[in-house]
Design a protein around this motif. Structure first.
Motif, short mmCIF file in Angstrom:
data_model
loop_
_atom_site.label_atom_id
_atom_site.label_comp_id
_atom_site.label_asym_id
_atom_site.label_seq_id
_atom_site.Cartn_x
_atom_site.Cartn_y
_atom_site.Cartn_z
N CYS A 155 -9.40 11.92 4.08
CA CYS A 155 -8.32 12.88 3.92
C CYS A 155 -8.88 14.27 3.62
O CYS A 155 -9.96 14.41 3.05
N PRO A 159 0.84 -1.20 0.00
CA PRO A 159 0.00 0.00 0.00
C PRO A 159 0.87 1.25 0.00
O PRO A 159 2.06 1.19 0.31
N SER A 197 -2.33 3.51 3.32
CA SER A 197 -3.50 3.04 4.07
C SER A 197 -3.15 2.18 5.27
O SER A 197 -3.91 2.12 6.24
N ASP A 198 -1.99 1.51 5.26
CA ASP A 198 -1.61 0.70 6.42
C ASP A 198 -0.98 1.53 7.54
O ASP A 198 -0.69 1.00 8.62
N THR A 221 -2.32 8.52 -3.86
CA THR A 221 -2.41 8.50 -2.39
C THR A 221 -3.84 8.67 -1.93
O THR A 221 -4.32 7.98 -1.02
N ASP A 253 -5.67 5.43 -2.45
CA ASP A 253 -5.27 4.42 -1.49
C ASP A 253 -5.94 4.66 -0.13
O ASP A 253 -6.36 3.71 0.54
N ILE A 254 -6.07 5.92 0.28
CA ILE A 254 -6.75 6.25 1.53
C ILE A 254 -8.23 5.87 1.46
O ILE A 254 -8.79 5.29 2.40
N ASP A 292 -9.52 3.55 -0.44
CA ASP A 292 -9.59 2.08 -0.44
C ASP A 292 -9.43 1.52 0.97
O ASP A 292 -9.92 0.43 1.27
N GLY A 293 -8.73 2.25 1.85
CA GLY A 293 -8.53 1.80 3.22
C GLY A 293 -9.65 2.22 4.16
O GLY A 293 -9.52 2.07 5.38
N ASP A 294 -10.75 2.76 3.60
CA ASP A 294 -11.88 3.25 4.42
C ASP A 294 -11.43 4.33 5.39
O ASP A 294 -11.86 4.36 6.56
N GLN A 295 -10.57 5.21 4.92
CA GLN A 295 -10.08 6.32 5.73
C GLN A 295 -10.47 7.63 5.04
O GLN A 295 -11.09 7.61 3.97
#
Length: 422
Positions: free
Chosen positions: A238, A193, A196-197, A227, A230-231, A233-236
């Protein structure tokens, strides 16, 4: 899929001698007349790239190369271009003409095929042998035994009764696709990643995105876009802000963001604004891990402190764009380096795939500073790192170098240390 960046595509390099059917294979797999097919040897000159979706693998980039047995001074230049493709190949397809013995009493498998196998195995690149033109001649039993002994997977292809005007049977294309699926590298199926990790679900990151000439009106540059995706996709979550609004946004955030990511060029100012309690890093440092090896490149950044007057620095840019005014690679980093050491530094620049190919060529440099390689696949960046390690030359990237030169490298690595990720 057509808009998938090259760096996220599986790179499939097609290799072999002249006139063995490399271009026909590319045309068959892409179902287009991508490469010119001719009986004249040496038709393919520079590598030809064709992005497409190859089910069930996904987005790929086919690279058709010139014959490894090309001749003459021009032929040698074509071979050099072919050799560069090895470094960015995720899977190699070696095309072998089994009818060659009938046509010219030439050996079907010889030094050229051995060289291709050697180059790919040296890089630990999966390889598929395509035994072509089996309708014109049987495959020698000793060749089959040799491939089995070497544990090299192979498929057989014919040139007759084609229904797709490409020179290969539909069943042959299916066989090649199935064989490719079996040898797809794990690193492609599960790429590292970007960020996201470093965050838990529902946590917030602030992205500091200066708007300059490298970000044309209406769009962001690729590392920023990747970026953000990716955030998501990580359920986060920004927030994207410019540098001049960062302080105000931080005051409004309650709770505080878990991470601030900045463009490396703004490291100095952003580090002053973001309190030490909030982890800080840069897009380029994230890509040092996602595209390469963070541990090796951090070690390379720390060697910048050992540079002396008249040291030699090679700055490598993967993109071949025309440098803009105050470009980071050609102007800003050299300016910061000379301020850190002195004006006697020798600083050279390369772009695209023109990276030193031999240990002796690399050994003349005291350090290599590379861009984030956002446009490339990970394999090519790892190959460059391996080549530097072999030559004993430190390698780092733009973000890590800028963080070191600003005295904040340890702080920029804090997010990875907290999660024990390297």
């Amino acid at each position: 899929m057509d808009n998938t960046p090259r760096g996220f595509r599986l790179h499939l390099g097609i290799f072999g001698r002249r006139n063995v059917g490399k271009s026909s294979l590319l045309n068959a797999l892409t179902r287009q007349k991508t490469s010119i097919v001719s009986d004249i040897a040496g038709t393919t000159t520079d590598p030809i790239e064709k992005p497409m979706e190859l089910l069930p693998i996904g987005p790929v980039l086919f690279i058709d190369t010139a014959g490894i047995d090309d001749q003459g001074s021009l032929g040698q230049l074509r071979i050099q271009k072919t050799l560069q493709v090895f470094d960015r190949t995720d899977i190699g397809l070696l095309v072998v003409d089994v009818s060659r013995g009938n046509q010219s009493n030439d050996e079907i498998w010889g030094e050229f095929e051995n060289q291709i196998v050697h180059e790919l195995k040296k890089r630990k690149t999966p390889l598929l042998i395509v035994l072509n033109k089996v309708d014109l001649a049987p495959v020698p039993e000793d060749l089959i035994q040799k491939l089995q002994l070497w544990h090299l997977p192979f498929v057989k292809t014919s040139t007759k009764e084609t229904s797709n005007s490409s020179g290969l049977l539909e069943n042959d294309i299916i066989d090649i696709r199935e064989a490719l699926v079996q040898i797809v590298p794990d690193e492609y199926l599960t790429p590292p990643p970007i960020v996201s990790d470093l965050l838990d679900p529902n946590e917030l990151a602030i992205l500091v995105v200066p708007i300059d000439k490298e970000a044309p009106k209406g769009r962001l540059i690729l590392p920023q876009v990747q970026t953000i995706r990716d955030i998501l996709d990580g359920d986060q979550a920004c927030l994207v802000v410019k540098e001049n609004f960062l302080a105000d946004v931080l005051k409004r955030c309650n709770p505080a963001p878990k991470l601030v990511i900045t463009d490396s060029q703004a490291f100095h100012n952003v580090a002053k604004i973001v309190p030490n309690s909030i982890p800080l890093t840069s897009f380029s440092i994230l890509f040092a891990r996602q595209k390469g090896n963070l541990t090796t490149m951090v070690a390379g950044a720390r060697t910048l402190g050992s540079l002396k007057p008249k040291s030699k620095v090679l700055i490598a840019e993967s993109c071949s764009h025309h440098p803009i005014n105050d470009d980071i690679g050609t102007e800003k980093i050299p300016r910061w380096l000379r301020k850190f050491v002195d004006d006697s530094l020798t600083i050279a620049h390369i772009q695209g795939h023109d990276f030193p190919t031999t240990t002796s060529e690399l050994a003349q440099w005291d350090i290599v500073i590379h861009c984030g390689a956002c446009m490339w696949n990970r394999r090519e960046m790892l190959q460059r790192i391996a080549r530097c390690v072999e030559a004993g030359v430190p390698i780092t990237n733009y973000g890590l170098a800028i963080a070191f030169l600003n005295g904040i490298l340890d702080r920029a690595l804090q997010p990875f240390m907290q999660k024990n990720l390297h």
